[in-house]
Design a protein around this motif. Sequence first.
Motif, PDB file in Angstrom:
ATOM      1  N   LEU A 128      -3.585   0.625  -3.273  1.00 52.82           N
ATOM      2  CA  LEU A 128      -3.212  -0.746  -2.943  1.00 52.82           C
ATOM      3  C   LEU A 128      -2.483  -1.377  -4.124  1.00 52.82           C
ATOM      4  CD1 LEU A 128      -6.545  -1.844  -1.235  1.00 52.82           C
ATOM      5  CD2 LEU A 128      -4.468  -0.988  -0.140  1.00 52.82           C
ATOM      6  N   TRP A 129      -1.458  -2.155  -3.816  1.00 54.54           N
ATOM      7  CA  TRP A 129      -0.628  -2.798  -4.840  1.00 54.54           C
ATOM      8  C   TRP A 129      -0.742  -4.318  -4.724  1.00 54.54           C
ATOM      9  CZ3 TRP A 129       2.656   0.343  -7.940  1.00 54.54           C
ATOM     10  CH2 TRP A 129       2.782   1.670  -7.518  1.00 54.54           C
ATOM     11  N   ASP A 130      -0.922  -4.970  -5.858  1.00 51.57           N
ATOM     12  CA  ASP A 130      -0.850  -6.426  -5.968  1.00 51.57           C
ATOM     13  C   ASP A 130       0.282  -6.701  -6.956  1.00 51.57           C
ATOM     14  OD1 ASP A 130      -1.204  -9.134  -6.145  1.00 51.57           O
ATOM     15  OD2 ASP A 130      -3.094  -9.053  -7.257  1.00 51.57           O
ATOM     16  N   TYR A 131       1.455  -7.046  -6.450  1.00 52.32           N
ATOM     17  CA  TYR A 131       2.643  -7.073  -7.295  1.00 52.32           C
ATOM     18  C   TYR A 131       3.276  -8.464  -7.332  1.00 52.32           C
ATOM     19  CZ  TYR A 131       5.349  -6.766  -2.932  1.00 52.32           C
ATOM     20  OH  TYR A 131       5.890  -7.018  -1.702  1.00 52.32           O
ATOM     21  N   TRP A 165       0.843  -1.194   0.000  1.00 47.11           N
ATOM     22  CA  TRP A 165       0.000   0.000   0.000  1.00 47.11           C
ATOM     23  C   TRP A 165       0.881   1.248   0.000  1.00 47.11           C
ATOM     24  CZ3 TRP A 165       0.535   3.389   4.135  1.00 47.11           C
ATOM     25  CH2 TRP A 165       1.155   2.865   5.292  1.00 47.11           C
ATOM     26  N   SER A 166       0.328   2.307  -0.548  1.00 44.78           N
ATOM     27  CA  SER A 166       0.917   3.647  -0.468  1.00 44.78           C
ATOM     28  C   SER A 166      -0.204   4.599  -0.095  1.00 44.78           C
ATOM     29  CB  SER A 166       1.525   4.070  -1.814  1.00 44.78           C
ATOM     30  OG  SER A 166       2.455   3.123  -2.287  1.00 44.78           O
ATOM     31  N   ALA A 167       0.118   5.669   0.615  1.00 37.13           N
ATOM     32  CA  ALA A 167      -0.946   6.549   1.082  1.00 37.13           C
ATOM     33  C   ALA A 167      -0.481   7.987   1.208  1.00 37.13           C
ATOM     34  CB  ALA A 167      -1.481   6.068   2.440  1.00 37.13           C
ATOM     35  N   ILE A 168      -1.422   8.879   0.997  1.00 43.37           N
ATOM     36  CA  ILE A 168      -1.280  10.262   1.426  1.00 43.37           C
ATOM     37  C   ILE A 168      -1.990  10.361   2.765  1.00 43.37           C
ATOM     38  CG2 ILE A 168      -1.831  12.676   0.952  1.00 43.37           C
ATOM     39  CD1 ILE A 168      -1.766  11.985  -2.027  1.00 43.37           C
ATOM     40  N   ILE A 224       6.053   1.852  -1.385  1.00 41.73           N
ATOM     41  CA  ILE A 224       5.176   0.683  -1.501  1.00 41.73           C
ATOM     42  C   ILE A 224       5.437  -0.125  -0.240  1.00 41.73           C
ATOM     43  CG2 ILE A 224       4.517  -1.355  -2.813  1.00 41.73           C
ATOM     44  CD1 ILE A 224       5.466  -0.038  -5.332  1.00 41.73           C
ATOM     45  N   GLU A 225       4.626   0.146   0.766  1.00 49.06           N
ATOM     46  CA  GLU A 225       4.768  -0.478   2.074  1.00 49.06           C
ATOM     47  C   GLU A 225       4.284  -1.925   1.980  1.00 49.06           C
ATOM     48  OE1 GLU A 225       6.129   1.411   4.382  1.00 49.06           O
ATOM     49  OE2 GLU A 225       5.968   3.329   3.339  1.00 49.06           O
ATOM     50  N   SER A 226       5.126  -2.868   2.389  1.00 47.94           N
ATOM     51  CA  SER A 226       4.788  -4.266   2.136  1.00 47.94           C
ATOM     52  C   SER A 226       5.491  -5.192   3.114  1.00 47.94           C
ATOM     53  CB  SER A 226       5.199  -4.635   0.702  1.00 47.94           C
ATOM     54  OG  SER A 226       4.859  -5.974   0.400  1.00 47.94           O
ATOM     55  N   ALA A 227       4.755  -6.140   3.661  1.00 51.88           N
ATOM     56  CA  ALA A 227       5.354  -7.153   4.526  1.00 51.88           C
ATOM     57  C   ALA A 227       6.261  -8.058   3.706  1.00 51.88           C
ATOM     58  CB  ALA A 227       4.264  -7.977   5.203  1.00 51.88           C
ATOM     59  N   MET A 228       7.386  -8.442   4.277  1.00 46.73           N
ATOM     60  CA  MET A 228       8.264  -9.409   3.612  1.00 46.73           C
ATOM     61  C   MET A 228       9.273  -9.962   4.603  1.00 46.73           C
ATOM     62  SD  MET A 228      10.467  -6.886   1.067  1.00 46.73           S
ATOM     63  CE  MET A 228       9.027  -6.053   0.401  1.00 46.73           C
ATOM     64  N   ASP A 229       9.890 -11.064   4.227  1.00 44.96           N
ATOM     65  CA  ASP A 229      10.961 -11.646   5.023  1.00 44.96           C
ATOM     66  C   ASP A 229      12.289 -11.081   4.544  1.00 44.96           C
ATOM     67  OD1 ASP A 229       8.859 -13.154   5.935  1.00 44.96           O
ATOM     68  OD2 ASP A 229       9.601 -15.068   5.160  1.00 44.96           O
ATOM     69  N   ILE A 230      13.209 -10.896   5.469  1.00 43.36           N
ATOM     70  CA  ILE A 230      14.550 -10.441   5.129  1.00 43.36           C
ATOM     71  C   ILE A 230      15.555 -11.388   5.769  1.00 43.36           C
ATOM     72  CG2 ILE A 230      14.442  -8.788   7.047  1.00 43.36           C
ATOM     73  CD1 ILE A 230      16.491  -7.058   5.585  1.00 43.36           C
ATOM     74  N   THR A 231      16.539 -11.799   4.991  1.00 42.45           N
ATOM     75  CA  THR A 231      17.605 -12.656   5.496  1.00 42.45           C
ATOM     76  C   THR A 231      18.890 -11.842   5.589  1.00 42.45           C
ATOM     77  OG1 THR A 231      16.610 -14.651   4.567  1.00 42.45           O
ATOM     78  CG2 THR A 231      18.953 -14.752   5.087  1.00 42.45           C
TER      79      THR A 231
END
Length: 317
Positions: A119-122, A98-101, A210-217
């Motif tokens: 909202l982004w579906d990427y 998601w991105s927002a003002i 583009i705020e998004s949950a993800m895993d980082i190693t």
Amino acid sequence: MSGHADTPWRTIHSAHHHCGWDNALEPVTTVAPGETLTLQCLDAAGGHYKPESTAADIATMDPARVNPVTGPVFVDGAEPGDALKVTIRDFAPSGFGWSAIIPDFGLLADQFTAPRLHLWDYDRTARTPGVFSTHARVPLKPFAGTIGVALAEPGAHDIIPPRRTGGNMDIRDMAAGTELYLPVEVAGALFSVGDTHAAQGDGEVCGTAIESAMDITVTLDLVKGGAPAFPRFSTPGPVTRHLDAKGYEATTGIGPDLMTAARDAVSGMVDHLSRWRDLAPEDAYLLCSVCGDLRISEVVDAPNWVVSFYFPRIVFE
């Protein structure tokens, strides 16, 4: 950018998160120098936004829950004066963002007062651009917006401001392959990371990427006695190759105040994109935040300085 289900190292679940820096927080795990681990990160809103969310949901976001970071991780042997070397290995993006003002937030908050949510579906591999509209597609570059260690000062410290120990730096080059060096101020360093993004422009001018949950190693290591005064990092190669192919549109702001010049440069690009691509100003502002670059071009020719804003033309190809 693959998942890590079969990796031998440990994984820290996103349930182990906090929303501020505090050196009294109990570590969720201890690692040896040189150890690699995966941390599951929530988005900057902690999962508040869903595929069915609307701009009305911006008002219901709890400010106290913003920018959760996963951790803290205790690094065995880390002492004040050391540098924590963080080698960013990989990202596994969620595919939703998601991105927002957000009212009263962002470089042009006085000009954009109404909430707006995109909202982004990427592509979860991040190999193809994220679709903003039928005419605009944003090349992706996953990175960690908030990454740092605990401060020496006791008590709770707000997660939003970046600090000498890192934190919410929003540097889009904290991407795969980057080596980051952070000054250790407490025993164990107490490393945490979150606020992961699928893409962002330098400046994050509207306040969100583009705020998004993800895993980082990451691999965590120590440089004994090597603490920098502020974070420093090395990148593995070019940092804008994903945006460079079609060139840029650029606007400037010129004057004796760098912040005013930055605002003028971004306002100029919003106006330019609105006319050139027939975009709503709000959409132009959002796009500037997720893929445009704010740069200081000149700070030596007193009394006026030059700030430029670069927007990649590839977004409209």
